[in-house]
Design a protein around this motif. Structure first.
Motif, PDB file in Angstrom:
ATOM      1  N   THR A  97      41.716  51.312  61.533  1.00  0.00           N
ATOM      2  CA  THR A  97      41.655  50.384  62.657  1.00  0.00           C
ATOM      3  C   THR A  97      40.246  50.321  63.239  1.00  0.00           C
ATOM      4  O   THR A  97      39.812  49.281  63.728  1.00  0.00           O
ATOM      5  N   LEU A  98      39.518  51.442  63.186  1.00  0.00           N
ATOM      6  CA  LEU A  98      38.123  51.426  63.610  1.00  0.00           C
ATOM      7  C   LEU A  98      37.296  50.530  62.685  1.00  0.00           C
ATOM      8  O   LEU A  98      36.392  49.806  63.141  1.00  0.00           O
ATOM      9  N   LEU A  99      37.614  50.552  61.387  1.00  0.00           N
ATOM     10  CA  LEU A  99      36.935  49.650  60.451  1.00  0.00           C
ATOM     11  C   LEU A  99      37.216  48.189  60.785  1.00  0.00           C
ATOM     12  O   LEU A  99      36.368  47.318  60.562  1.00  0.00           O
ATOM     13  N   VAL A 100      38.397  47.918  61.326  1.00  0.00           N
ATOM     14  CA  VAL A 100      38.713  46.559  61.769  1.00  0.00           C
ATOM     15  C   VAL A 100      37.734  46.121  62.858  1.00  0.00           C
ATOM     16  O   VAL A 100      37.227  44.993  62.847  1.00  0.00           O
ATOM     17  N   ALA A 101      37.476  47.017  63.805  1.00  0.00           N
ATOM     18  CA  ALA A 101      36.527  46.686  64.877  1.00  0.00           C
ATOM     19  C   ALA A 101      35.145  46.399  64.309  1.00  0.00           C
ATOM     20  O   ALA A 101      34.463  45.456  64.733  1.00  0.00           O
ATOM     21  N   VAL A 102      34.729  47.201  63.326  1.00  0.00           N
ATOM     22  CA  VAL A 102      33.421  46.983  62.692  1.00  0.00           C
ATOM     23  C   VAL A 102      33.393  45.642  61.973  1.00  0.00           C
ATOM     24  O   VAL A 102      32.408  44.889  62.048  1.00  0.00           O
ATOM     25  N   GLY A 231      37.062  49.446  69.231  1.00  0.00           N
ATOM     26  CA  GLY A 231      36.293  50.632  68.863  1.00  0.00           C
ATOM     27  C   GLY A 231      36.494  51.761  69.847  1.00  0.00           C
ATOM     28  O   GLY A 231      36.644  52.924  69.450  1.00  0.00           O
ATOM     29  N   ARG A 232      36.527  51.426  71.134  1.00  0.00           N
ATOM     30  CA  ARG A 232      36.720  52.462  72.167  1.00  0.00           C
ATOM     31  C   ARG A 232      38.099  53.109  72.049  1.00  0.00           C
ATOM     32  O   ARG A 232      38.228  54.342  72.127  1.00  0.00           O
ATOM     33  N   ILE A 233      39.125  52.301  71.841  1.00  0.00           N
ATOM     34  CA  ILE A 233      40.483  52.830  71.720  1.00  0.00           C
ATOM     35  C   ILE A 233      40.578  53.814  70.558  1.00  0.00           C
ATOM     36  O   ILE A 233      41.097  54.930  70.688  1.00  0.00           O
ATOM     37  N   ASN A 234      40.065  53.411  69.393  1.00  0.00           N
ATOM     38  CA  ASN A 234      40.202  54.241  68.202  1.00  0.00           C
ATOM     39  C   ASN A 234      39.256  55.428  68.209  1.00  0.00           C
ATOM     40  O   ASN A 234      39.570  56.472  67.635  1.00  0.00           O
ATOM     41  N   LEU A 235      38.108  55.284  68.857  1.00  0.00           N
ATOM     42  CA  LEU A 235      37.200  56.420  68.973  1.00  0.00           C
ATOM     43  C   LEU A 235      37.861  57.553  69.757  1.00  0.00           C
ATOM     44  O   LEU A 235      37.807  58.721  69.357  1.00  0.00           O
TER      45      LEU A 235
END
Length: 346
Positions: A97-102, A231-235
């Motif tokens: 999901t972080l890759l989704v943000a990227v 990104g903040r959520i998944n971080l």
């Protein structure tokens, strides 16, 4: 250390039921909608030459790619625990999901900024014809995105009701980012379509391509904001966040009420997957208890915690003296004070 470990649970619920199936439906529906929309937008962008339409085409291509990442994350994070990964693969979902943000920023936002700057500096000219095609594609895309958005909203609201939390509080606290990702993507898509419609329409009315370029830049800003939120959520989830404060409070209260426990010295909870929580607690047991009685108490309390909260997957309980100075310093450093006996505050 006295420890009681629960059996590994399937993602979402111990019975492996509805939540994961619901997430798969939400992502699959979003994928189908975005794929069709992306193709239509690319054709419309080529016909109209609109920067806003090109930005929206890049947006939909990025979203389609993102749904694939989310599906991969759902599949891989559901694998059972093994020797190399004794707590399972739940956190792998957060990486995908972080890759989704990227991808939203890299494939969508940056391309939108590029298109907007090219138009504003006069290096890109939109075609004077084909606006009707652009409007038609935007209208159809809005309907399809709205269908996907409704499914995402329904799932997130149902999950928030189940957790007895307001929608905004649920989004901040959730350990299941998949449906949140789809919701944010679809919300951004609907807003982006409105912006593209405005940029295309104002360009046609005024004859100035500036409006089209501004529309593309606004879409870039919108996608950047979504990427930052995701990104903040998944971080936070990857770092390892505390469980729901209500669960923490209840765990402390239950441990403090146990007849064998004199003092709850320390407690740490960590979310390590969707609806999966690890509980570690240090307890000062009554000195009159035998070793066998302490062991039985640990087994019983661990079982009671898992029965009370289906999210709790693993429980580790350690008997310690409450007056150990090093342990006291560690607790104060974490909470700002020592925990009190039979303390029920989170």
């Amino acid at each position: 250390m006295a420890a009681q470990s629960g059996g590994q649970r399937t993602e979402g619920r111990p019975d492996g039921g509805e939540p994961r199936d619901e997430s798969l439906l939400t992502v699959a529906l979003a994928f189908a909608a975005n794929l069709g929309i992306a193709v239509a937008k690319v054709v419309a962008a080529l016909i109209t030459g609109s920067a806003s339409m090109a930005a929206e085409a890049a947006h939909s291509i990025a979203d389609t790619f993102n749904e694939v990442l989310l599906l991969v994350g759902l599949r891989r994070s559901g694998r059972p625990a093994d020797r190399r990964h004794p707590l399972g693969y739940g956190k792998e979902r957060y990486i995908w999901t972080l890759l989704v943000a990227v991808a939203i920023f890299g494939m969508g936002a940056l391309f939108s900024f590029y298109q907007g700057i090219e138009t504003l500096t006069g290096h890109r000219r939109a075609a004077e014809s084909g606006a009707v095609v652009g409007y038609a594609v935007l209208a159809v895309a809005f309907v399809l995105e709205a269908v996907s958005w409704q499914q995402a909203v329904r799932q997130v609201r149902a999950a928030a009701r189940e957790e007895d939390l307001p929608l905004r509080a649920y989004i901040r606290r959730t350990d299941e980012p998949t449906s949140i990702s789809v919701l944010l993507e679809d919300s951004a898509a609907l807003i982006g379509l409105v912006i593209a419609f405005g940029g295309l329409g104002l360009h046609q009315l005024t004859g100035s391509a500036t409006w089209d370029g501004v529309g593309s830049l606004l879409i870039g800003v919108l996608l950047t904001a979504v990427a930052l939120v995701l990104g903040r959520i998944n971080l936070n989830l990857l770092i390892g966040s505390q469980a729901d404060p209500r669960i923490v409070a209840d765990v402390r209260a239950r441990l403090g009420r146990a007849d064998e426990v004199e003092w709850v010295v320390d407690i740490v909870t960590v979310t390590f997957g969707a609806d999966r929580v690890l509980v570690c607690a240090r307890l000062d047991f009554r000195d009159s208890l035998s070793a066998a009685e302490v062991e039985r108490a640990c087994v019983r309390m661990a079982r009671e915690l898992r029965d009370a909260h289906e999210e709790i997957d693993e429980v580790f309980l350690e008997p310690v003296p409450r007056d150990d100075p090093e342990l006291r310093e560690r607790v104060i450093a974490r909470y700002g004070r020592t925990l009190r006996p039979r303390d029920s505050e989170a």
